[in-house]
Design a protein around this motif. Sequence first.
Motif, PDB file in Angstrom:
ATOM      1  N   SER A 100       7.305  33.482 -18.517  1.00  0.00           N
ATOM      2  CA  SER A 100       6.713  34.460 -17.597  1.00  0.00           C
ATOM      3  C   SER A 100       5.554  33.846 -16.818  1.00  0.00           C
ATOM      4  CB  SER A 100       6.238  35.694 -18.370  1.00  0.00           C
ATOM      5  OG  SER A 100       5.177  35.375 -19.245  1.00  0.00           O
ATOM      6  N   CYS A 282       0.019  41.413 -20.785  1.00  0.00           N
ATOM      7  CA  CYS A 282       0.568  40.398 -19.860  1.00  0.00           C
ATOM      8  C   CYS A 282       1.168  41.040 -18.610  1.00  0.00           C
ATOM      9  CB  CYS A 282       1.648  39.572 -20.569  1.00  0.00           C
ATOM     10  SG  CYS A 282       1.049  38.633 -21.978  1.00  0.00           S
ATOM     11  N   ALA A 283       2.041  42.027 -18.816  1.00  0.00           N
ATOM     12  CA  ALA A 283       2.697  42.679 -17.677  1.00  0.00           C
ATOM     13  C   ALA A 283       1.678  43.406 -16.812  1.00  0.00           C
ATOM     14  CB  ALA A 283       3.765  43.641 -18.179  1.00  0.00           C
ATOM     15  N   SER A 583       4.492  48.762 -17.166  1.00  0.00           N
ATOM     16  CA  SER A 583       3.902  47.855 -18.167  1.00  0.00           C
ATOM     17  C   SER A 583       3.174  48.626 -19.267  1.00  0.00           C
ATOM     18  CB  SER A 583       2.946  46.871 -17.484  1.00  0.00           C
ATOM     19  OG  SER A 583       1.908  47.547 -16.798  1.00  0.00           O
ATOM     20  N   THR A 612       7.041  41.581 -18.473  1.00  0.00           N
ATOM     21  CA  THR A 612       6.201  40.787 -17.569  1.00  0.00           C
ATOM     22  C   THR A 612       7.054  40.136 -16.479  1.00  0.00           C
ATOM     23  OG1 THR A 612       4.672  40.301 -19.384  1.00  0.00           O
ATOM     24  CG2 THR A 612       4.511  38.912 -17.422  1.00  0.00           C
TER      25      THR A 612
END
Length: 638
Positions: A100, A282-283, A583, A612
């Motif tokens: 990612s 993260c996303a 997310s 992500t």
Amino acid sequence: MSALQKIFKNNTPMLLTVISGFLIMIGSLFTIFDQQPLDAVIFVSSFLIGGYYQAREGVTDFIRKRELNVDILMVLAAVGASIIGFWLEGALLIFIFSLSGSLEIYTTNKSTDAIAKLMQLAPAEAWRIKADGSTEVVAASELSVGDTVLVPKGGAVPIDGKLLSDYALMDESAISGESIPVNKEKNEEVIGGTLNLNNPIKIEVTRVHSDTLFSKIIRLVEEAQSTPSKTATLIHSIETTYVKVVLLFVPLMMLIFYYVLNWGFTESFYRGMVLLTVASPCALMASASPATLSAISNGAKKGVLYKGGSFLENLNRVDAVAFDKTGTLTVGKPSVTDVLYKNECEKELIQSVLISMERTSSHPLAKAVVDYFSKNMQQLTVAFDTISEVEGKGIEGFAQKHHWKIGKKAFVLTDESDPLAIRALKKQDEGKTVLYVSKDGQLQAVIALSDQPAPAAKGLIDYFKTQGIYTIMITGDNEATGQSIAEQLGMDEVRANCLPDKKAELIIELKERFETIVMVGDGINDAPALANASIGIAMGAGTDLAMETADIILVKNELDQLAYSHRLSKKLNRIILQNIVFSISVILVLITVNVLQLINLPLGVLGHEGSTILVILNGLRLLRTGSKPKAEQANNFY
């Protein structure tokens, strides 16, 4: 170059990610054939290689900035999984996390392709003509204002300049996006980076290399891509706090798993590592930046430059748009709209007189008259004995013992009761400039001229109406002229007789009525208003000061790109909102199913890092420019 080579170029993390994945496959084979502890060594090698860049970034931020980010969470989760013997799970976590991150780097590289392509178009060297007529090859950056440069047929113009040759045929698609070549005449401007399609030409350098339009475009795009949007800045600002909360939350939950739910140490620790993975943002961190970078690149391809992601993002929230008139909503030069004759039998003679007399003047109105009659009507020849220009009033001349005058009412007209003069007053009331033509003191014709609306102006105003956006014209012209153009375009409000300071004051006043107001202009007199507006937008053919002051620049001078930018902003905000909601939802769902013991670490990693990747890919959709950029496609972006 193959697709894989393009992906790996300038993206070392992607190459390391691939190696990491290959090692996971080898380690899995060793596990199947019970080759211990060799499989553990392979798995550790996998996440050391795949997680190198992310781990380095996380540790560097912590040491230098005292900031905690999601990279730290991933490294801790991978290390924790390995401690309790889940080597494959730790390696998979790092691999997907690395994938990612590599994809985000690829997105950034992809969105900066516009700059790379622009830089390739501008030649690094130029043929400078010396005083003795010979040429020498020099770096384009060494050229000075006043130098003479030779551009061969098929060659790119190395720098902005003035055409010294009589004629040139230029391909300006790199700047304007238009594929049709442009004819240039002597003393007209030629732009660096455009192509000479005809015979070799000579140009005189008018700007140093760092000040050319090409250099400004590249600089502005680079600056915009390094300036995050407000949403991206907000998300980044909460990252450290969020990570701290997760680092406190995970040990607390591990204690609850062990002492309250009696899951045992290994299971409690394992669930803690899964929680550490799925709870990391993260996303969420990737929700805004990749999308904003893609949108900025999208605009650059269309000839729209944004000086920061926040300006593009906020364009969606505009409540009102104020426009300068001349050169923005209009073409910026007068043209003939009406011709009235006292005697139609004298029509051809008067046309010929007009062409013969006005051709000797350099006044813009005279040029408009000559252009109109030369293109639209038959010409006769009239030989004048004398022609003289009376400054500020008009022009007069003698031909075949007749005295002809062309100019202002006071200079030409002797009888205001003349029916033709009364008809001329109606044209003045419409906001048009009127020229009077007399022969031996008798009015023969009246010519009405006005600056006409730009081709895309009506479509743009119509588009804003469909969006519920209020439109105002701010002009230094008189009320009648401003009202005439505004009525043709269907604008909501007109403010006339505005000097530069008055324009700026008016924008401040309008900001009390409207939360977000945009100002669109092109001249030096618009700079104060552009600076005071919520978002200032400059026309690319305008002055340097206007472009330096503005937040957005329409390089191609096309108003329909403003509607395109507004739709692009709406699309950007929708995608960012989609990414944020998606997310956060994924994080909550994964935390819940982990507590219910319904997923293991690989599935948690796949769900979290997969979200992500999906968020980044969703943002990449904004790189697509769409096939309907015109203002009339009011509600259709793609």
